[in-house]
Design an enzyme around this catalytic site. Structure first.
Site, PDB file in Angstrom:
ATOM      1  N   SER A 185      37.575  40.003  33.860  1.00  0.00           N
ATOM      2  CA  SER A 185      38.042  39.327  35.092  1.00  0.00           C
ATOM      3  C   SER A 185      39.682  40.154  34.784  1.00  0.00           C
ATOM      4  O   SER A 185      40.080  39.902  35.317  1.00  0.00           O
ATOM      5  CB  SER A 185      38.510  37.933  34.027  1.00  0.00           C
ATOM      6  N   HIS A 213      32.720  35.137  36.877  1.00  0.00           N
ATOM      7  CA  HIS A 213      33.666  35.594  38.743  1.00  0.00           C
ATOM      8  C   HIS A 213      32.799  36.086  39.088  1.00  0.00           C
ATOM      9  O   HIS A 213      33.321  37.080  40.188  1.00  0.00           O
ATOM     10  CB  HIS A 213      34.538  36.640  37.739  1.00  0.00           C
ATOM     11  N   LYS A 244      36.229  28.346  39.824  1.00  0.00           N
ATOM     12  CA  LYS A 244      36.530  29.935  40.852  1.00  0.00           C
ATOM     13  C   LYS A 244      35.752  29.865  42.146  1.00  0.00           C
ATOM     14  O   LYS A 244      36.156  28.778  43.688  1.00  0.00           O
ATOM     15  CB  LYS A 244      36.573  30.966  40.198  1.00  0.00           C
TER      16      LYS A 244
END
Lengths: 398, 81
Positions: A185, A213, A244
């Site tokens: 990240s 991610h 996300k």
């Protein structure tokens, strides 16, 4: 002596921020205008630090599904998954995730943080070794801390170092759980997954990949680094988040082991947390369907934006993460005051990015962390580059 | 099999870079955080270096129990033997 004395350093830093007029760790989004724009400090601002990779937060289909669930099923479940908090939608989402990843088992959690807390605190038993990449997310460290496994770190993205540390364990290596992330990240770099898998196979250990991610971002079908590296059959557990690429909030774990289903009944963070509201579950289900059907197009736009920003900043001479990624980190010096000043200037120029300070950064330097979205226009990306360009002198002196 | 004095000497060597300008004379009672100002991140890095030096695994779970050089040396002695 007050119970609050130990927070003195934090209080002092917060006072400094307040003097500046804005606290980078408590930014208020006064009005959300779209997936990529908001009003911050009374000013229209490009959001370049939200991890909204596919830009689905304002997808009409997701919003409609959330609205319908809100009206039809109420505002919340008011209970944990183990009690009254499992609705048909929670199970349907688990089935859909299992199908998407081609796995026999899936568990949905209320957040990605809780997913790591639940799995890592429960799966490794007393003295079972857990081998963590040194740059692992806080949720991974915290999950291990809550459990009883023996935690051993290996050097970031260094399969040879992992190999050495597993070798020291002797026969115990076969019960070790290796934990890596698809995309890290902070710097946006990917795990060398094929090399990690080769080491894992050598010792017969288990492997967990956190795709927080990388879900929706990597792989032909958006399944993450595991898919991109072609190692789905060798990865034992995949953890991820809905907050996300799927534009909501929640977490999950899928596994090639059907026995994951048994773990559900032993995870305290899962058992003692209220389950996700029906609106969240239903919007996530639709977002997952969008990812399956149109993910390729969104991913192409996301990567175009990632290349545009990375190259733009690289040409300006900024020190960036090691590879192009939807996470573009600009490395600054160690001065927190200077980093704060630059971050504040960017905000004043209408660009919000994440300011990250040590110890949350991998190399003791401060970072300005940008994350791109498929919803950013090329013009917005250019505006981000221009805002950085205007601050080149300050960054160089930082 | 490594004896305590040998472990201690090796630790003094590994910790020397942290002494810097602080004027600390390393001893068994030297506090890693209090005297050498080794923060949590540096401590984790230091433990990896120590693991490689002694070719052992030191789970980070043991760190909360380690305050001084002596605590660390005793823990290493236990793990090594």
């Amino acid at each position: 002596m007050s119970i609050f004395d130990k927070f003195g350093a934090i209080a002092s830093l917060r006072d400094d921020f307040m003097e500046l007029g804005v606290n980078p760790f408590n930014v208020v989004i006064e009005e959300v205008l779209s997936a990529t724009e908001a009003v911050v400090n009374g000013r229209r601002t490009i959001l370049a630090g939200t991890n909204n990779y596919l830009g689905l937060t304002f997808d009409e289909r997701c919003i409609a599904a959330g609205k319908a669930a809100l009206e039809g099923q109420g505002t919340g479940t008011t209970g944990s998954r183990m009690a009254n908090g499992t609705y048909a939608g929670h199970l349907a989402l688990e089935e859909e995730l299992a199908e998407f990843f081609g796995c026999p088992a899936a568990i949905v959690f209320s957040t990605g943080y809780i997913a790591n807390l639940g799995i890592l605190s429960t799966l490794p038993g007393p003295r079972d070794p857990i081998l963590l990449d040194a740059d692992s997310h806080a949720s991974i460290y915290d999950g291990c801390r809550l459990g009883t496994g023996e935690v051993i770190r290996f050097r970031h993205n260094d399969a040879a170092d992992l190999d050495r540390r597993l070798a020291r364990l002797g026969e115990r290596a076969a019960s070790a759980l290796i934990v890596v992330e698809g995309i890290y990240s902070m710097l946006g770099d990917q795990a060398p997954l094929q090399e990690i898998v080769a080491v894992k196979k050598k010792y017969g250990a288990y492997l967990l990949v956190d795709e927080a991610h990388s879900l929706g971002v990597l792989g032909e079908h958006g399944r993450g680094l595991v898919e991109q590296a072609g190692v789905a059959d060798e990865v034992d557990f995949i953890v991820g988040t809905f907050s996300k690429s799927l534009g909501a909030i929640g977490g999950f774990c899928v596994s090639r082991w059907a026995e994951l289903e048994h773990v559900r009944y032993a995870m305290r963070p899962y058992i003692f947390t209220a389950s996700s509201s029906p609106a969240i579950i239903e919007s996530t289900r639709v977002a997952l369907a969008v990812l399956k059907d149109q993910g390729g197009e969104l991913r192409a736009r996301l990567w175009d934006n990632a290349h545009r920003l990375y190259l733009g900043l690289q040409r300006l001479g900024f020190s960036l993460g090691p590879e192009t990624s939807p996470v573009v980190a600009v490395s600054l010096g160690r001065s927190k005051e200077a980093a704060l000043g630059i971050w504040h200037e960017l905000l004043a120029r209408g660009v919000y990015v994440n300011l990250v300070m040590p110890p949350a950064t991998p190399n003791s330097n401060c970072l300005l962390r940008c994350s791109l979205s498929a919803a950013h226009t090329p013009e917005q990306v250019d505006a981000i580059v221009e805002a950085f360009a205007a601050l080149q002198t300050q960054v160089a002196a930082c | 099999m490594k004896q305590y004095p040998e472990i201690l000497d090796a630790l003094y060597e590994v910790l020397q870079p942290f002494v810097g300008e602080k004027g600390v004379v390393l001893s068994e009672d030297t506090a890693l955080v209090g005297d050498l100002e080794i923060d949590s991140v540096k401590l984790l890095e230091l433990m990896m270096e120590i693991e490689d030096r002694f070719d052992i695994s030191v789970p980070i779970n043991v760190l909360p129990d380690i305050t001084t050089v002596k605590d660390l040396a005793l823990k290493l002695e236990e793990l090594l033997n």
